[in-house]
Design a protein around this motif. Structure first.
Motif, PDB file in Angstrom:
ATOM      1  N   GLN A 163      52.840  41.697  45.851  1.00 24.31           N
ATOM      2  CA  GLN A 163      51.565  42.023  46.485  1.00 24.31           C
ATOM      3  C   GLN A 163      50.919  43.241  45.827  1.00 24.31           C
ATOM      4  OE1 GLN A 163      52.571  42.511  50.600  1.00 24.31           O
ATOM      5  NE2 GLN A 163      52.942  40.330  50.940  1.00 24.31           N
ATOM      6  N   GLN A 164      51.728  44.255  45.522  1.00 23.48           N
ATOM      7  CA  GLN A 164      51.198  45.447  44.865  1.00 23.48           C
ATOM      8  C   GLN A 164      50.650  45.117  43.485  1.00 23.48           C
ATOM      9  OE1 GLN A 164      54.553  48.116  45.022  1.00 23.48           O
ATOM     10  NE2 GLN A 164      54.061  48.855  47.067  1.00 23.48           N
ATOM     11  N   GLN A 165      51.366  44.281  42.744  1.00 23.09           N
ATOM     12  CA  GLN A 165      50.905  43.903  41.417  1.00 23.09           C
ATOM     13  C   GLN A 165      49.586  43.123  41.504  1.00 23.09           C
ATOM     14  OE1 GLN A 165      54.388  41.769  40.079  1.00 23.09           O
ATOM     15  NE2 GLN A 165      55.107  43.495  38.868  1.00 23.09           N
ATOM     16  N   ALA A 166      49.479  42.221  42.482  1.00 21.58           N
ATOM     17  CA  ALA A 166      48.251  41.440  42.642  1.00 21.58           C
ATOM     18  C   ALA A 166      47.081  42.342  43.018  1.00 21.58           C
ATOM     19  CB  ALA A 166      48.458  40.365  43.713  1.00 21.58           C
ATOM     20  N   ALA A 167      47.328  43.321  43.906  1.00 20.08           N
ATOM     21  CA  ALA A 167      46.266  44.238  44.321  1.00 20.08           C
ATOM     22  C   ALA A 167      45.780  45.085  43.154  1.00 20.08           C
ATOM     23  CB  ALA A 167      46.763  45.137  45.450  1.00 20.08           C
ATOM     24  N   GLU A 168      46.711  45.548  42.314  1.00 19.02           N
ATOM     25  CA  GLU A 168      46.327  46.350  41.160  1.00 19.02           C
ATOM     26  C   GLU A 168      45.546  45.520  40.144  1.00 19.02           C
ATOM     27  OE1 GLU A 168      46.431  49.575  40.629  1.00 19.02           O
ATOM     28  OE2 GLU A 168      47.184  49.773  42.673  1.00 19.02           O
ATOM     29  N   ALA A 169      45.952  44.270  39.960  1.00 13.95           N
ATOM     30  CA  ALA A 169      45.235  43.409  39.016  1.00 13.95           C
ATOM     31  C   ALA A 169      43.802  43.167  39.489  1.00 13.95           C
ATOM     32  CB  ALA A 169      45.977  42.080  38.869  1.00 13.95           C
ATOM     33  N   MET A 170      43.621  42.942  40.790  1.00  8.97           N
ATOM     34  CA  MET A 170      42.284  42.731  41.331  1.00  8.97           C
ATOM     35  C   MET A 170      41.450  44.002  41.229  1.00  8.97           C
ATOM     36  SD  MET A 170      41.235  41.422  45.158  1.00  8.97           S
ATOM     37  CE  MET A 170      42.061  39.845  44.846  1.00  8.97           C
ATOM     38  N   ARG A 171      42.082  45.124  41.484  1.00  7.51           N
ATOM     39  CA  ARG A 171      41.354  46.392  41.413  1.00  7.51           C
ATOM     40  C   ARG A 171      40.862  46.667  39.997  1.00  7.51           C
ATOM     41  NH1 ARG A 171      42.603  50.876  38.708  1.00  7.51           N
ATOM     42  NH2 ARG A 171      44.796  50.671  39.252  1.00  7.51           N
ATOM     43  N   ARG A 172      41.682  46.374  38.994  1.00  2.00           N
ATOM     44  CA  ARG A 172      41.282  46.613  37.611  1.00  2.00           C
ATOM     45  C   ARG A 172      40.121  45.699  37.199  1.00  2.00           C
ATOM     46  NH1 ARG A 172      47.072  47.328  36.793  1.00  2.00           N
ATOM     47  NH2 ARG A 172      47.472  49.460  36.135  1.00  2.00           N
ATOM     48  N   GLU A 173      40.097  44.500  37.776  1.00  4.56           N
ATOM     49  CA  GLU A 173      39.029  43.566  37.432  1.00  4.56           C
ATOM     50  C   GLU A 173      37.680  43.994  38.004  1.00  4.56           C
ATOM     51  OE1 GLU A 173      40.221  39.758  38.789  1.00  4.56           O
ATOM     52  OE2 GLU A 173      41.811  39.510  37.302  1.00  4.56           O
ATOM     53  N   THR A 174      37.687  44.669  39.134  1.00  9.45           N
ATOM     54  CA  THR A 174      36.437  44.978  39.828  1.00  9.45           C
ATOM     55  C   THR A 174      35.948  46.407  39.630  1.00  9.45           C
ATOM     56  OG1 THR A 174      37.695  45.531  41.845  1.00  9.45           O
ATOM     57  CG2 THR A 174      36.947  43.265  41.603  1.00  9.45           C
ATOM     58  N   GLN A 175      36.794  47.312  39.168  1.00 10.55           N
ATOM     59  CA  GLN A 175      36.370  48.708  39.080  1.00 10.55           C
ATOM     60  C   GLN A 175      35.468  48.953  37.864  1.00 10.55           C
ATOM     61  OE1 GLN A 175      39.992  50.971  38.662  1.00 10.55           O
ATOM     62  NE2 GLN A 175      39.923  50.940  36.450  1.00 10.55           N
ATOM     63  N   ASP A 176      34.725  50.028  37.936  1.00  9.22           N
ATOM     64  CA  ASP A 176      33.858  50.453  36.826  1.00  9.22           C
ATOM     65  C   ASP A 176      34.717  51.165  35.796  1.00  9.22           C
ATOM     66  OD1 ASP A 176      32.026  51.534  35.099  1.00  9.22           O
ATOM     67  OD2 ASP A 176      30.657  52.215  36.660  1.00  9.22           O
ATOM     68  N   GLN A 177      35.017  50.479  34.679  1.00  9.91           N
ATOM     69  CA  GLN A 177      35.922  51.031  33.676  1.00  9.91           C
ATOM     70  C   GLN A 177      35.398  52.302  33.027  1.00  9.91           C
ATOM     71  OE1 GLN A 177      38.908  49.886  33.176  1.00  9.91           O
ATOM     72  NE2 GLN A 177      38.760  48.038  34.433  1.00  9.91           N
ATOM     73  N   SER A 178      34.094  52.485  33.025  1.00 11.90           N
ATOM     74  CA  SER A 178      33.536  53.663  32.353  1.00 11.90           C
ATOM     75  C   SER A 178      33.721  54.936  33.166  1.00 11.90           C
ATOM     76  CB  SER A 178      32.044  53.441  32.076  1.00 11.90           C
ATOM     77  OG  SER A 178      31.323  53.341  33.302  1.00 11.90           O
ATOM     78  N   LEU A 179      33.934  54.818  34.475  1.00 19.14           N
ATOM     79  CA  LEU A 179      34.044  55.999  35.335  1.00 19.14           C
ATOM     80  C   LEU A 179      35.459  56.268  35.816  1.00 19.14           C
ATOM     81  CD1 LEU A 179      30.886  55.540  37.607  1.00 19.14           C
ATOM     82  CD2 LEU A 179      31.114  56.978  35.560  1.00 19.14           C
ATOM     83  N   ARG A 180      36.295  55.242  35.857  1.00 19.33           N
ATOM     84  CA  ARG A 180      37.592  55.391  36.521  1.00 19.33           C
ATOM     85  C   ARG A 180      38.768  55.187  35.572  1.00 19.33           C
ATOM     86  NH1 ARG A 180      37.192  55.609  42.071  1.00 19.33           N
ATOM     87  NH2 ARG A 180      35.164  55.080  42.941  1.00 19.33           N
ATOM     88  N   ASP A 181      39.866  55.851  35.908  1.00 17.13           N
ATOM     89  CA  ASP A 181      41.122  55.714  35.180  1.00 17.13           C
ATOM     90  C   ASP A 181      41.698  54.324  35.449  1.00 17.13           C
ATOM     91  OD1 ASP A 181      43.657  56.609  33.878  1.00 17.13           O
ATOM     92  OD2 ASP A 181      44.409  56.390  35.928  1.00 17.13           O
ATOM     93  N   SER A 182      42.171  53.642  34.422  1.00 17.19           N
ATOM     94  CA  SER A 182      42.613  52.257  34.564  1.00 17.19           C
ATOM     95  C   SER A 182      43.896  52.126  35.378  1.00 17.19           C
ATOM     96  CB  SER A 182      42.823  51.635  33.180  1.00 17.19           C
ATOM     97  OG  SER A 182      43.828  52.336  32.462  1.00 17.19           O
ATOM     98  N   VAL A 183      44.764  53.126  35.353  1.00 16.21           N
ATOM     99  CA  VAL A 183      46.048  53.033  36.063  1.00 16.21           C
ATOM    100  C   VAL A 183      45.898  53.337  37.544  1.00 16.21           C
ATOM    101  CG1 VAL A 183      48.396  53.953  36.231  1.00 16.21           C
ATOM    102  CG2 VAL A 183      47.362  53.568  33.982  1.00 16.21           C
ATOM    103  N   THR A 184      45.219  54.449  37.864  1.00 15.32           N
ATOM    104  CA  THR A 184      45.147  54.898  39.258  1.00 15.32           C
ATOM    105  C   THR A 184      43.889  54.446  39.978  1.00 15.32           C
ATOM    106  OG1 THR A 184      44.058  56.972  38.631  1.00 15.32           O
ATOM    107  CG2 THR A 184      46.482  56.950  38.667  1.00 15.32           C
ATOM    108  N   GLY A 185      42.859  54.053  39.226  1.00 12.66           N
ATOM    109  CA  GLY A 185      41.596  53.709  39.854  1.00 12.66           C
ATOM    110  C   GLY A 185      40.795  54.916  40.310  1.00 12.66           C
TER     111      GLY A 185
END
Length: 346
Positions: A163-185
């Motif tokens: 579940q944690q891995q799935a949540a992190e994968a979804m978060r990386r897909e939706t976050q603004d990569q230019s503003l946020r750190d890819s690991v922690t969001g």
């Protein structure tokens, strides 16, 4: 101990008497006391002839495992009660215990009564005056319930990890990569510094307070370190989730470097900031973070400062939060420390 006589090995009607025949004069009371203790603990216990593997004694609890009685078991071997695929492993473990001066502890999985059971078995040899074994004692501990509980816990940890891995994968897909750190969001350092400058300007104009929290990940456990970068990444992901979940839309959380973080709490005073961060600290210390079926724990240290009570400038505020963080680390980590309030005379 003495060599068992023919009456001891053939007496099916009196298994306790067969066991007593193994004792030296004066040892019978001690043997009876030990048997009484084992009975109070409700543990299966047996004594076998080391050469033939036949039972010289079996208590009622032991006989019940095989659906038998103590009297019926005396003079028989495990081949009488177990399938051919099961009893040889018991005999092998018995021979190994006979070869060891202090006996042996082994684990066995058996099909008994149509159910799979797991046991921890302690075996030790009774030896005669010449040092040769005259009997082999065994004490059984049923570990079935414990193993089932451990299996359920392992399954739950595995599901949580997925579940944690799935949540992190979804978060990386939706976050603004230019503003946020890819690991922690969390926000990157440059964006956070812009947020901090705007908050200082706003608070100066409107004469209101806000707080800055400096956070550092405490050294990881030896187990987490041994699991390498993957364990650290999983912990950073968990910390990122906690920081995001404990801040509002008007706040800002940032990852400064590999193990340093900062949180800006807009319009929040020192006491309230301390209370919220203390709650976050406890969440970190109890958070379940799973990697390869193992639960990785982690803790953080925090330093809390506020504008304008602990500092009147942006640099001063950052410095005050850093000093408070250093004090938290001095206290051994896993601690929240407040910056000192400055008192200045007009």
């Amino acid at each position: 101990m003495t060599q068992p006589d023919s009456q001891a090995t053939s007496g099916r009607t009196d298994p306790a008497g067969a066991l007593a025949a193994l004792a030296r004069p004066g040892e019978a009371p001690l043997a009876e006391a030990l048997l009484e203790l084992i009975a109070r603990l409700d543990l299966p216990c047996a004594v076998k002839d080391p050469a033939s593997g036949q039972y010289l004694y079996a208590n009622a609890r032991m006989a019940a495992l095989f659906g038998s009685t103590p009297e019926a078991m005396v003079g028989t071997a495990d081949a009488r009660w177990l399938e051919a695929s099961q009893w040889p492993a018991l005999r092998t473990a018995e021979n190994a215990a006979l070869a060891m001066p202090r006996g042996a502890l082994t684990e066995h999985k058996l099909e008994l009564g149509g159910a799979r059971r797991e046991f921890g078995v302690a075996r030790v040899a009774l030896r005669g005056g010449d040092g040769a074994p005259v009997a082999l004692c065994s004490l059984w501990l049923d570990q079935t319930a414990q193993r089932q509980t451990e299996a359920k816990l392992q399954l739950a940890l595995t599901q949580l990890e997925q579940q944690q891995q799935a949540a992190e994968a979804m978060r990386r897909e939706t976050q603004d990569q230019s503003l946020r750190d890819s690991v922690t969001g969390l926000y990157q350092k440059v964006h956070f510094e812009d947020q901090l400058r705007r908050e200082v300007d706003l608070s100066s104009r409107e004469h209101r307070e806000f707080s800055l929290v400096s956070i550092e990940l405490d050294p990881l456990s030896a187990e987490a370190q041994a699991m390498g970068p993957a364990a650290r990444t999983r912990i950073l992901e968990a910390l990122g989730r906690l920081l995001r979940g404990n801040t509002r839309a008007m706040d800002a959380s940032c990852r400064l470097d590999d193990s340093r973080f900062a949180v800006l709490l807009s319009g929040v005073g020192l006491a309230t900031a301390h209370s919220r961060m203390e709650g976050l600290r406890r969440q970190c210390a109890t958070q379940i973070v799973v990697l390869e079926g193992r639960n990785l724990g982690f803790t953080v240290s925090m330093g809390v400062a506020s504008f304008p009570h602990t500092a009147h400038t942006q640099d001063g505020l950052v410095g005050a939060a850093e000093l408070a963080l250093a004090e938290a680390r001095k206290r051994g980590g896993n601690h929240v420390t407040l910056a000192s309030i400055r008192f200045e005379l007009e």
